[in-house]
Design an enzyme around this catalytic site. Structure first.
Site, PDB file in Angstrom:
ATOM      1  N   ARG A 137     -11.265   8.551  -3.018  1.00 46.27           N
ATOM      2  CA  ARG A 137     -11.606   9.973  -2.861  1.00 46.27           C
ATOM      3  C   ARG A 137     -13.122  10.194  -2.736  1.00 46.27           C
ATOM      4  NH1 ARG A 137      -9.213  13.326  -7.577  1.00 46.27           N
ATOM      5  NH2 ARG A 137      -7.430  12.040  -6.970  1.00 46.27           N
ATOM      6  N   SER A 164      -4.913   5.534  -4.457  1.00 49.78           N
ATOM      7  CA  SER A 164      -4.713   6.959  -4.753  1.00 49.78           C
ATOM      8  C   SER A 164      -4.434   7.193  -6.228  1.00 49.78           C
ATOM      9  CB  SER A 164      -3.550   7.522  -3.939  1.00 49.78           C
ATOM     10  OG  SER A 164      -3.316   8.857  -4.349  1.00 49.78           O
ATOM     11  N   ASP A 175       0.027   5.089   0.970  1.00 51.28           N
ATOM     12  CA  ASP A 175      -0.167   6.012   2.090  1.00 51.28           C
ATOM     13  C   ASP A 175      -0.200   5.241   3.409  1.00 51.28           C
ATOM     14  OD1 ASP A 175      -0.936   8.064   3.794  1.00 51.28           O
ATOM     15  OD2 ASP A 175      -3.058   7.771   3.349  1.00 51.28           O
ATOM     16  N   ASP A 183       0.883  -1.156   0.000  1.00 45.97           N
ATOM     17  CA  ASP A 183       0.000   0.000   0.000  1.00 45.97           C
ATOM     18  C   ASP A 183       0.935   1.224   0.000  1.00 45.97           C
ATOM     19  OD1 ASP A 183      -2.308   1.642   0.548  1.00 45.97           O
ATOM     20  OD2 ASP A 183      -1.621   1.730   2.629  1.00 45.97           O
ATOM     21  N   ASN A 218      -3.212   9.733  -7.248  1.00 42.38           N
ATOM     22  CA  ASN A 218      -1.974  10.516  -7.259  1.00 42.38           C
ATOM     23  C   ASN A 218      -0.733   9.643  -7.042  1.00 42.38           C
ATOM     24  OD1 ASN A 218      -3.033  13.327  -7.462  1.00 42.38           O
ATOM     25  ND2 ASN A 218      -4.102  12.708  -5.600  1.00 42.38           N
TER      26      ASN A 218
HETATM   27  P1  B16 Z   1      -6.510  10.248  -3.949  1.00 45.98           P
HETATM   28  P2  B16 Z   1      -3.636   4.256  -0.089  1.00 45.98           P
HETATM   29  C1  B16 Z   1      -5.437   6.205  -0.123  1.00 45.98           C
HETATM   30  O1  B16 Z   1      -4.127   5.773  -0.313  1.00 45.98           O
HETATM   31  C2  B16 Z   1      -5.519   7.071   1.128  1.00 45.98           C
HETATM   32  O2  B16 Z   1      -5.241   6.288   2.276  1.00 45.98           O
HETATM   33  C3  B16 Z   1      -6.910   7.636   1.258  1.00 45.98           C
HETATM   34  O3  B16 Z   1      -6.988   8.470   2.387  1.00 45.98           O
HETATM   35  C4  B16 Z   1      -7.258   8.430  -0.005  1.00 45.98           C
HETATM   36  O4  B16 Z   1      -8.583   8.939   0.044  1.00 45.98           O
HETATM   37  C5  B16 Z   1      -7.103   7.512  -1.224  1.00 45.98           C
HETATM   38  O5  B16 Z   1      -5.781   6.995  -1.264  1.00 45.98           O
HETATM   39  C6  B16 Z   1      -7.406   8.218  -2.536  1.00 45.98           C
HETATM   40  O6  B16 Z   1      -6.402   9.164  -2.775  1.00 45.98           O
HETATM   41  O7  B16 Z   1      -7.521  11.254  -3.561  1.00 45.98           O
HETATM   42  O8  B16 Z   1      -5.100  10.788  -4.031  1.00 45.98           O
HETATM   43  O9  B16 Z   1      -6.905   9.501  -5.212  1.00 45.98           O
HETATM   44  O10 B16 Z   1      -3.635   4.048   1.390  1.00 45.98           O
HETATM   45  O11 B16 Z   1      -4.547   3.312  -0.852  1.00 45.98           O
HETATM   46  O12 B16 Z   1      -2.248   4.296  -0.684  1.00 45.98           O
HETATM   47 MG    MG Z   2      -2.781   3.183   3.372  1.00 44.40          MG
END
Ligand code: B16
Ligand code: MG
Length: 225
Positions: A49, A118, A11, A9, A120
């Protein structure tokens, strides 16, 4: 059975962007009259998101108060703030132990994958200087079902050309551990309260190649017995 891949993972495991997500969501939520603290933010870890936005609106008693277009605009505003804050990320933003672990996995000829929801993620890996460390990154934009559904971990295993039973997944969110377990992989949880993880560690400081190979070997013993 040999360990063939480790799927990360992003984040909370590779870097800590949870606080940046929190600051951006908090600012957008405030604009629509909702306040929440970092404890509530825990529930947004690993959640996509749009699903995060729905949880925030529900928490603030505003579920259904905004139409699809308005929800997209709110999520877009949050993302703009979040992306701006990502400029603070550097190679020093890797969580402790992750750099050495990536090097050790590569040295053992085991494949490395990413299963982050994410959108991003590619930019974050670039900013951290580790985009070349991954053999395959699942494309979050193609994922239909968010964690705890196993879809993203199954996509990562398929892209790495390994069976889920041949892989370990590492997560910091309860939804992510559920997803790894449902995929049929072995799960490693980073942080408190991840009681369903096959191996629970307090932080990435305890995460290293030796502990992963020990975990894999202990599970092989369980299967033989
Ligand atoms: P984005 P992971 C997740 O990352 C985050 O933990 C979560 O808080 C966030 O809403 C999600 O990514 C979407 O991110 O808005 O940048 O597309 O833990 O799956 O790496
Ligand atoms: Mg995470």
């Amino acid at each position: 059975m040999m360990l063939k891949a480790v799927v990360f993972d992003l984040d909370g495991v590779i870097t800590d962007t949870a606080h940046l997500h929190f600051l951006a969501w908090r600012a957008v939520a405030k604009e629509v009259g909702i306040t929440f603290d970092e404890a509530f933010n825990e529930q947004l870890k690993g959640i996509s998101r749009m699903d995060s936005l729905q949880r925030i609106l529900r928490y603030g008693g505003k579920e259904g108060a905004f139409n699809d277009k308005q929800c997209l605009a709110l999520a877009g505003k949050k993302n703009d703030l979040y992306v701006r804050s990502l400029a603070s990320l550097t190679q020093d933003s890797l969580l402790p132990g992750i750099h050495d672990l990536l090097v050790a996995i590569r040295g053992a000829n085991v494949r490395i994958g990413l299963a982050s929801v994410s959108l991003n993620a590619p930019g974050i890996l670039q900013a951290l200087g580790i985009h070349n460390a991954f053999d395959f990154c699942a494309d979050a934009s193609r994922i239909v079902c968010s964690k705890p559904d196993p879809e993203i971990f199954l996509a990562a295993c398929a892209g790495l050309n390994v069976r889920p039973e041949e892989a370990i997944g590492i997560e910091d969110a309860a939804a992510g551990i559920e997803a790894i377990n449902a995929a049929g992989m072995l799960s490693v949880g980073i942080g408190a309260g991840l009681v369903h993880a096959g191996l629970q560690l307090h932080s990435t400081r305890e995460l290293n190649w030796q502990c992963l190979t020990d975990f894999w070997a202990s599970r092989s013993v369980l299967i033989r017995n």
